[in-house]
Design a protein around this motif. Structure first.
Motif, PDB file in Angstrom:
ATOM      1  N   ARG A 139       0.881  -1.135  -0.037  1.00  0.00           N
ATOM      2  CA  ARG A 139       0.054   0.013   0.197  1.00  0.00           C
ATOM      3  C   ARG A 139       1.019   1.315  -0.056  1.00  0.00           C
ATOM      4  O   ARG A 139       1.202   1.750   1.012  1.00  0.00           O
ATOM      5  N   PRO A 140       1.284   1.476  -1.276  1.00  0.00           N
ATOM      6  CA  PRO A 140       2.163   2.854  -1.232  1.00  0.00           C
ATOM      7  C   PRO A 140       1.631   4.035  -0.712  1.00  0.00           C
ATOM      8  O   PRO A 140       0.258   4.217  -0.934  1.00  0.00           O
ATOM      9  N   ARG A 141       2.425   4.985  -0.463  1.00  0.00           N
ATOM     10  CA  ARG A 141       1.826   6.275  -0.015  1.00  0.00           C
ATOM     11  C   ARG A 141       1.956   7.288  -1.144  1.00  0.00           C
ATOM     12  O   ARG A 141       2.794   7.062  -2.222  1.00  0.00           O
ATOM     13  N   THR A 142       1.280   8.519  -1.120  1.00  0.00           N
ATOM     14  CA  THR A 142       1.216   9.127  -2.170  1.00  0.00           C
ATOM     15  C   THR A 142       2.438   9.869  -2.454  1.00  0.00           C
ATOM     16  O   THR A 142       3.128  10.092  -3.419  1.00  0.00           O
ATOM     17  N   ALA A 167       3.285   0.945  -8.476  1.00  0.00           N
ATOM     18  CA  ALA A 167       2.778   1.723  -7.324  1.00  0.00           C
ATOM     19  C   ALA A 167       1.638   2.596  -7.587  1.00  0.00           C
ATOM     20  O   ALA A 167       0.990   2.627  -6.707  1.00  0.00           O
ATOM     21  N   VAL A 168       1.451   3.014  -8.857  1.00  0.00           N
ATOM     22  CA  VAL A 168       0.648   4.064  -9.207  1.00  0.00           C
ATOM     23  C   VAL A 168      -1.065   2.993  -8.929  1.00  0.00           C
ATOM     24  O   VAL A 168      -1.795   3.856  -8.672  1.00  0.00           O
ATOM     25  N   CYS A 222      -5.722   1.776  -6.555  1.00  0.00           N
ATOM     26  CA  CYS A 222      -6.817   0.908  -6.011  1.00  0.00           C
ATOM     27  C   CYS A 222      -7.131   1.297  -4.566  1.00  0.00           C
ATOM     28  O   CYS A 222      -8.321   1.140  -4.045  1.00  0.00           O
ATOM     29  N   ARG A 223      -6.025   1.771  -3.973  1.00  0.00           N
ATOM     30  CA  ARG A 223      -6.525   2.113  -2.258  1.00  0.00           C
ATOM     31  C   ARG A 223      -7.409   3.417  -2.288  1.00  0.00           C
ATOM     32  O   ARG A 223      -8.118   3.517  -1.524  1.00  0.00           O
ATOM     33  N   TRP A 224      -7.178   4.446  -3.384  1.00  0.00           N
ATOM     34  CA  TRP A 224      -8.002   5.431  -3.291  1.00  0.00           C
ATOM     35  C   TRP A 224      -9.412   5.090  -3.782  1.00  0.00           C
ATOM     36  O   TRP A 224     -10.502   5.771  -3.202  1.00  0.00           O
TER      37      TRP A 224
END
Length: 102
Positions: free
Chosen positions: A49-52, A91-92, A97-99
């Motif tokens: 779960r990458p951060r922005t 990562a993008v 997906c997380r957003w």
């Protein structure tokens, strides 16, 4: 080739080699701590779960390498871009997906 017992002189040589190997502490430690190679744990990759800021940094690096590769056509720069670009896309994708999760 014989499947019987070794001749006496060969058995003595083998016994000496085994004795010398038993005395080697470094080899003994390496053999005791030897672990078989495991397959990579893909659940950790899927749970990434990458951060922005991380994604923005990867994007900036990828664009900089792309521009440098276009300008210079150096193989090292092109290979660096080829290594960074798939990681950036993944990562993008994971960030999007997380957003969009509910």
């Amino acid at each position: 080739m014989s499947i019987g017992r070794l001749p006496d002189h060969e058995q003595r040589i083998l016994d000496e080699v085994e004795r010398a190997l038993r005395r080697d502490r470094r080899l003994d430690r390496r053999l005791r701590t030897l672990r078989l190679a495991r397959r990579p744990d893909l659940t950790r990759v899927a749970a990434y779960r990458p951060r922005t800021p991380t994604v923005l940094l990867l994007l900036a690096l990828a664009v900089a390498l792309m521009v440098a590769g276009i300008v210079t056509s150096e193989p090292g720069v092109l290979w660096s871009f080829a290594a960074v670009w798939p990681v950036t896309l993944f990562a993008v994708f994971r960030l999007l997906c997380r957003w969009t999760e509910g």
